[in-house]
Write an enzyme that holds these catalytic residues in place. Structure first.
Site, PDB file in Angstrom:
ATOM      1  CG  ASP A 131      -1.994   1.028   1.199  1.00  0.00           C
ATOM      2  OD1 ASP A 131      -2.349   1.472   0.097  1.00  0.00           O
ATOM      3  OD2 ASP A 131      -2.487   1.392   2.282  1.00  0.00           O
ATOM      4  CE  LYS A 153       1.901 -14.242  -9.052  1.00  0.00           C
ATOM      5  NZ  LYS A 153       1.206 -15.379  -9.671  1.00  0.00           N
ATOM      6  CG  ASN A 213      -2.879 -12.576  -7.179  1.00  0.00           C
ATOM      7  OD1 ASN A 213      -3.891 -12.995  -6.614  1.00  0.00           O
ATOM      8  ND2 ASN A 213      -2.918 -11.997  -8.366  1.00  0.00           N
ATOM      9  NE  ARG A 219     -12.965  12.904  -7.661  1.00  0.00           N
ATOM     10  CZ  ARG A 219     -13.359  12.235  -6.572  1.00  0.00           C
ATOM     11  NH1 ARG A 219     -12.564  12.099  -5.548  1.00  0.00           N
ATOM     12  NH2 ARG A 219     -14.559  11.699  -6.513  1.00  0.00           N
ATOM     13  CE  LYS A 220     -12.362   5.910 -12.311  1.00  0.00           C
ATOM     14  NZ  LYS A 220     -13.431   4.976 -12.754  1.00  0.00           N
TER      15      LYS A 220
HETATM   16  C1  LIG Z   1       2.957   8.404   3.755  1.00  0.00           C
HETATM   17  C2  LIG Z   1       1.886   7.529   4.261  1.00  0.00           C
HETATM   18  C3  LIG Z   1       1.276   6.608   3.260  1.00  0.00           C
HETATM   19  C4  LIG Z   1       0.220   5.835   3.869  1.00  0.00           C
HETATM   20  C5  LIG Z   1      -0.686   5.207   2.832  1.00  0.00           C
HETATM   21  C6  LIG Z   1      -1.911   4.792   3.518  1.00  0.00           C
HETATM   22  C7  LIG Z   1      -3.030   4.636   2.519  1.00  0.00           C
HETATM   23  C8  LIG Z   1      -4.245   4.184   3.265  1.00  0.00           C
HETATM   24  O1  LIG Z   1      -4.134   3.309   4.067  1.00  0.00           O
HETATM   25  S1  LIG Z   1      -5.695   4.966   2.981  1.00  0.00           S
HETATM   26  C9  LIG Z   1      -6.754   4.166   4.159  1.00  0.00           C
HETATM   27  C10 LIG Z   1      -7.578   3.100   3.500  1.00  0.00           C
HETATM   28  N1  LIG Z   1      -8.538   3.696   2.597  1.00  0.00           N
HETATM   29  C11 LIG Z   1      -9.653   4.277   3.044  1.00  0.00           C
HETATM   30  O2  LIG Z   1      -9.955   4.323   4.227  1.00  0.00           O
HETATM   31  C12 LIG Z   1     -10.517   4.878   1.968  1.00  0.00           C
HETATM   32  C13 LIG Z   1     -11.998   4.791   2.349  1.00  0.00           C
HETATM   33  N2  LIG Z   1     -12.787   5.205   1.208  1.00  0.00           N
HETATM   34  C14 LIG Z   1     -13.052   6.506   1.015  1.00  0.00           C
HETATM   35  O3  LIG Z   1     -12.788   7.367   1.841  1.00  0.00           O
HETATM   36  C15 LIG Z   1     -13.748   6.875  -0.264  1.00  0.00           C
HETATM   37  O4  LIG Z   1     -14.432   5.756  -0.799  1.00  0.00           O
HETATM   38  C16 LIG Z   1     -12.741   7.394  -1.327  1.00  0.00           C
HETATM   39  C17 LIG Z   1     -12.071   8.670  -0.790  1.00  0.00           C
HETATM   40  C18 LIG Z   1     -11.671   6.353  -1.650  1.00  0.00           C
HETATM   41  C19 LIG Z   1     -13.487   7.711  -2.611  1.00  0.00           C
HETATM   42  O5  LIG Z   1     -14.569   8.516  -2.274  1.00  0.00           O
HETATM   43  P1  LIG Z   1     -15.006   9.724  -3.226  1.00  0.00           P
HETATM   44  O6  LIG Z   1     -13.957  10.769  -3.290  1.00  0.00           O
HETATM   45  O7  LIG Z   1     -16.355  10.132  -2.751  1.00  0.00           O
HETATM   46  O8  LIG Z   1     -15.042   9.073  -4.652  1.00  0.00           O
HETATM   47  P2  LIG Z   1     -16.275   8.420  -5.419  1.00  0.00           P
HETATM   48  O9  LIG Z   1     -17.033   9.551  -6.060  1.00  0.00           O
HETATM   49  O10 LIG Z   1     -17.004   7.449  -4.575  1.00  0.00           O
HETATM   50  O11 LIG Z   1     -15.504   7.611  -6.531  1.00  0.00           O
HETATM   51  C20 LIG Z   1     -14.688   8.261  -7.490  1.00  0.00           C
HETATM   52  C21 LIG Z   1     -14.480   7.271  -8.615  1.00  0.00           C
HETATM   53  O12 LIG Z   1     -13.728   6.161  -8.100  1.00  0.00           O
HETATM   54  C22 LIG Z   1     -14.467   4.941  -8.255  1.00  0.00           C
HETATM   55  N3  LIG Z   1     -14.253   4.127  -7.061  1.00  0.00           N
HETATM   56  C23 LIG Z   1     -14.283   4.514  -5.767  1.00  0.00           C
HETATM   57  N4  LIG Z   1     -14.010   3.479  -4.953  1.00  0.00           N
HETATM   58  C24 LIG Z   1     -13.798   2.416  -5.764  1.00  0.00           C
HETATM   59  C25 LIG Z   1     -13.477   1.062  -5.527  1.00  0.00           C
HETATM   60  N5  LIG Z   1     -13.289   0.588  -4.300  1.00  0.00           N
HETATM   61  N6  LIG Z   1     -13.336   0.248  -6.597  1.00  0.00           N
HETATM   62  C26 LIG Z   1     -13.499   0.708  -7.863  1.00  0.00           C
HETATM   63  N7  LIG Z   1     -13.806   1.992  -8.148  1.00  0.00           N
HETATM   64  C27 LIG Z   1     -13.954   2.825  -7.109  1.00  0.00           C
HETATM   65  C28 LIG Z   1     -15.912   5.381  -8.367  1.00  0.00           C
HETATM   66  O13 LIG Z   1     -16.679   4.422  -9.073  1.00  0.00           O
HETATM   67  C29 LIG Z   1     -15.783   6.668  -9.159  1.00  0.00           C
HETATM   68  O14 LIG Z   1     -15.541   6.354 -10.502  1.00  0.00           O
HETATM   69  P3  LIG Z   1     -16.081   7.315 -11.691  1.00  0.00           P
HETATM   70  O15 LIG Z   1     -15.425   8.657 -11.479  1.00  0.00           O
HETATM   71  O16 LIG Z   1     -15.614   6.640 -12.947  1.00  0.00           O
HETATM   72  O17 LIG Z   1     -17.555   7.365 -11.533  1.00  0.00           O
END
Ligand SMILES: CCCCCCCC(=O)SCCNC(=O)CCNC(=O)[C@H](O)C(C)(C)COP(=O)(O)OP(=O)(O)OC[C@H]1O[C@@H](n2cnc3c(N)ncnc32)[C@H](O)[C@@H]1OP(=O)(O)O
Length: 237
Positions: free
Chosen positions: A161, A182, A180, A203-204
């Site tokens: 991550d 392995k 995966n 944004r993706k």
């Molecule tokens: C230096 C330190 C580094 C540390 C790294 C740590 C990284 C982490 O651990 S982050 C913590 C774990 N992640 C989380 O807790 C995230 C929880 N989720 C969220 O907050 C929200 O779902 C978030 C922010 C990811 C997206 O929300 P939001 O901004 O409202 O986006 P949203 O409008 O739902 O989706 C945007 C696009 O992404 C797509 N999308 C969102 N989630 C997914 C998913 N899980 N799978 C596939 N597509 C997705 C949507 O379909 C949409 O696509 P399109 O624009 O084509 O319609």
């Protein structure tokens, strides 16, 4: 916070000394709250060699530091505590004062950097901005054991991550991570995580990586990740 590698090279020996020395927390016997205050902490860069680093890790580190000399690669520093800029970036979305007490927040630190030297996550990330890829050198210590003698899959997932996230920039969150596994990773061995940005779609950010042994003969894991750039119009809490 990124820093140029030239600057990194210039200061690396000084920083090595700092890392190996006593923690530079304020020791003015103020209450704990002040001790943990970000203003009082001199930020130490943890992505630098320490005595727990194996020969393999030091060798690879030196090789990548050489690659940094022409500016094509840069070493990413790593801090326990979030920078003021990062905090500001995320504050808009997540820092609801009703959810996290200020006292607790002042103690917050990146969990991968919360171990004593060598016991947990020892890693350094190098970034090639032009090629939109990173290389993470990771040595998982004895406190990251899962099956006896092997690295816990969750620890590997954490590093994947972080490695994938290092290919992104700005305020992003992991939305999806597929791994995966392995081959099991021997505890205390060094692995190399090669990550790249495959596609940017609005944004993706679509990313992928592989985890290999130092000699590249063993493929331990492959993963893909979807990271989303946070939308300033939305709050997730
Ligand atoms: C230096 C330190 C580094 C540390 C790294 C740590 C990284 C982490 O651990 S982050 C913590 C774990 N992640 C989380 O807790 C995230 C929880 N989720 C969220 O907050 C929200 O779902 C978030 C922010 C990811 C997206 O929300 P939001 O901004 O409202 O986006 P949203 O409008 O739902 O989706 C945007 C696009 O992404 C797509 N999308 C969102 N989630 C997914 C998913 N899980 N799978 C596939 N597509 C997705 C949507 O379909 C949409 O696509 P399109 O624009 O084509 O319609």
């Amino acid at each position: 916070m990124l820093r140029s590698c030239t600057a990194g090279l210039r200061s690396i020996w000084a920083l090595r000394g700092r890392r190996e020395g006593a923690p530079r927390l304020s020791m003015d016997l103020q209450p704990a709250r002040r001790l943990f205050s970000t203003e009082k902490v001199i930020h130490k860069d943890w992505a630098l060699p320490n005595p727990s680093w194996s020969k393999d890790l030091k060798l690879l580190f030196d090789q990548f530091m050489k690659k940094c000399e022409d500016g094509s690669w840069e070493r990413l520093p790593s801090y326990k505590r979030t920078s003021t800029q990062e905090s500001e970036d995320f504050k808009t979305y997540f820092l609801d004062p009703k959810l996290v007490e200020e006292e607790r927040l002042s103690q917050a630190q990146l969990f991968t950097r919360g171990f004593e030297d060598g016991l947990g996550f020892e890693y350094v990330i190098f970034k090639n901005n032009d090629e939109k890829r990173t290389v993470c050198l990771f040595q998982g210590g004895p406190y990251l054991q899962g099956v006896p003698g092997l690295l816990h899959g969750g620890a590997m997932a954490t590093m994947i991550d972080i490695a994938l996230g290092s290919c992104t920039g700005g305020a992003v969150m992991t939305a999806n991570l597929n791994i995966n596994f392995k081959r099991p990773v021997p505890l205390c061995s060094v692995v190399v995580i090669n990550s790249q940005l495959d596609k940017l779609e609005g944004r993706k950010l679509f990313l992928s990586c592989n985890v290999r042994s130092v000699d590249e003969k063993t493929l331990y894991s492959e993963a893909t990740g979807l990271f989303i750039k946070l939308d300033p119009e939305k709050s997730s809490t």
